[in-house]
Design an enzyme around this catalytic site. Structure first.
Site, PDB file in Angstrom:
ATOM      1  N   HIS A 157       0.825  -1.219   0.000  1.00 44.79           N
ATOM      2  CA  HIS A 157       0.000   0.000   0.000  1.00 44.79           C
ATOM      3  C   HIS A 157       0.858   1.268   0.000  1.00 44.79           C
ATOM      4  O   HIS A 157       0.370   2.345   0.318  1.00 44.79           O
ATOM      5  CB  HIS A 157      -0.922   0.009   1.222  1.00 44.79           C
ATOM      6  N   HIS A 180      -7.168  -4.777  -1.088  1.00 48.68           N
ATOM      7  CA  HIS A 180      -6.539  -6.090  -1.298  1.00 48.68           C
ATOM      8  C   HIS A 180      -7.265  -6.837  -2.412  1.00 48.68           C
ATOM      9  O   HIS A 180      -7.277  -8.066  -2.445  1.00 48.68           O
ATOM     10  CB  HIS A 180      -6.579  -6.930  -0.021  1.00 48.68           C
TER      11      HIS A 180
END
Length: 331
Positions: free
Chosen positions: A58, A220
């Protein structure tokens, strides 16, 4: 799969090493972990420590927000995998100045469980730890890795607010109260054009047709709430702002911060086009954001897509915290 990596199993330690060696004046690695802590130890003296973390993939979240005025430390788990309790505990110990430590946790089952276990380990060492679980994603109620709503890009506003408060000397109880007030005012929703490819898996998390998008996808590659044919940016904004308005009841008499966040493979050109359309749409509500950011702040490796976060600023001090100067890699 084409990626600029070596062994797929080594991406996290090699990435962390690259970060700390590139920015030694800002962060350093906690020995024996994949966690990073501020290099400027003086900036943490006498302050509450602010720790966050989660799975890697991320970036610049979470390590990119470690530095004076923001996070004290961040823990980098394996790709899309929660960091282990012992590594989180090492970060807690590294930032503890006797004033307590506050954990910012995104709402994923593994993160919640492992940060709670680390909190218990700290309690045995008489380190006072409190935490907030961020659940800003309004797209879906329960998801692949989550009970309740997911924690996504709005978490960065929490990092920024609490980091500034801690730097100004707020106590652990004051930071805890502030986090609880801020949390319900941060809302996020996303749209994806293509999925992320985890280097250890080697294939995308889902496949969309050439002309297809998906609303509400998670960071995700968790499923969203609807797929349909690609639309112009203005129509994507209509959908996303519409959903945020349903949730927040947008009001031109209130103040808002806005974050347009690229998911990893979305060019800045497209992000600014989208931002322009967001601002045009907010004009219809007579809203001009008091604070705005556009860029890649919480990505999903190489996902093509964008998320939109609105944060209702209920206290002028919160705006001061958003504008508070920081020394980090990613802000």
């Amino acid at each position: 799969m084409k990626k600029i990596i070596n062994n797929p199993h080594d991406v996290v330690p090699e990435m962390v090493n690259g970060m700390v060696r590139s920015y030694p004046q800002i962060i350093e690695k906690i020995p024996g972990t994949e966690a990073v802590v501020r290099a400027d130890k003086e900036s943490m003296k006498g302050k509450v420590g602010i720790v966050s973390g989660g799975g890697s993939g991320h970036e610049p979240t979470h390590a990119g927000y470690v530095g004076k005025g923001m996070l004290s430390a961040a823990v980098c788990g394996q790709v899309f995998t929660s960091p282990t309790p012992d590594q989180i505990y090492a970060a807690i110990k590294a930032v503890d100045q006797g004033k307590g430590v506050f954990l910012v946790v995104k709402n994923y089952s593994g993160d919640v469980m492992n940060f709670d276990m680390a909190k218990d380990l700290a309690a045995m060492d008489n380190i006072e730890v409190k935490n907030i679980v961020v659940d800003d994603d309004i797209a879906v109620e329960n998801s692949t890795f989550t009970q309740g709503r997911r924690g996504v890009a709005g978490t960065i506003f929490m990092h920024k607010i609490l980091g500034a408060a801690a730097q100004e000397g707020a106590s652990l109880d004051e930071i805890d109260a502030l986090a609880k007030k801020v949390l319900p005012n941060i809302k996020t929703i996303a749209v994806a054009l293509s999925a992320a490819t985890n280097p250890e898996v080697g294939k995308p998390g889902f496949v969309l047709k050439e002309d297809e998008i998906e609303y509400g996808v998670g960071i995700h590659s968790e499923p969203g709430y609807r797929r349909e044919k690609i639309k112009p940016s203005k129509e994507l904004v209509e959908e996303l702002v519409g959903k945020l308005n349903d949730e927040m009841h947008l009001d031109g008499n209130k103040k808002y911060a806005c974050l347009v966040n690229g998911m990893g493979a979305t060019p800045l050109m497209e992000q600014y086009i989208f931002a322009n359309d967001v601002l045009n749409k907010l004009d219809e509500f007579k809203i001009t954001p008091a604070f705005m950011k556009v860029g890649n702040y919480m990505t999903s490796i190489d996902m093509a897509g964008i998320s939109l976060t609105l944060f209702e600023i209920q206290d002028d001090k919160w705006l001061d915290y958003l504008n508070y100067p920081v020394t980090t890699i990613g802000w």
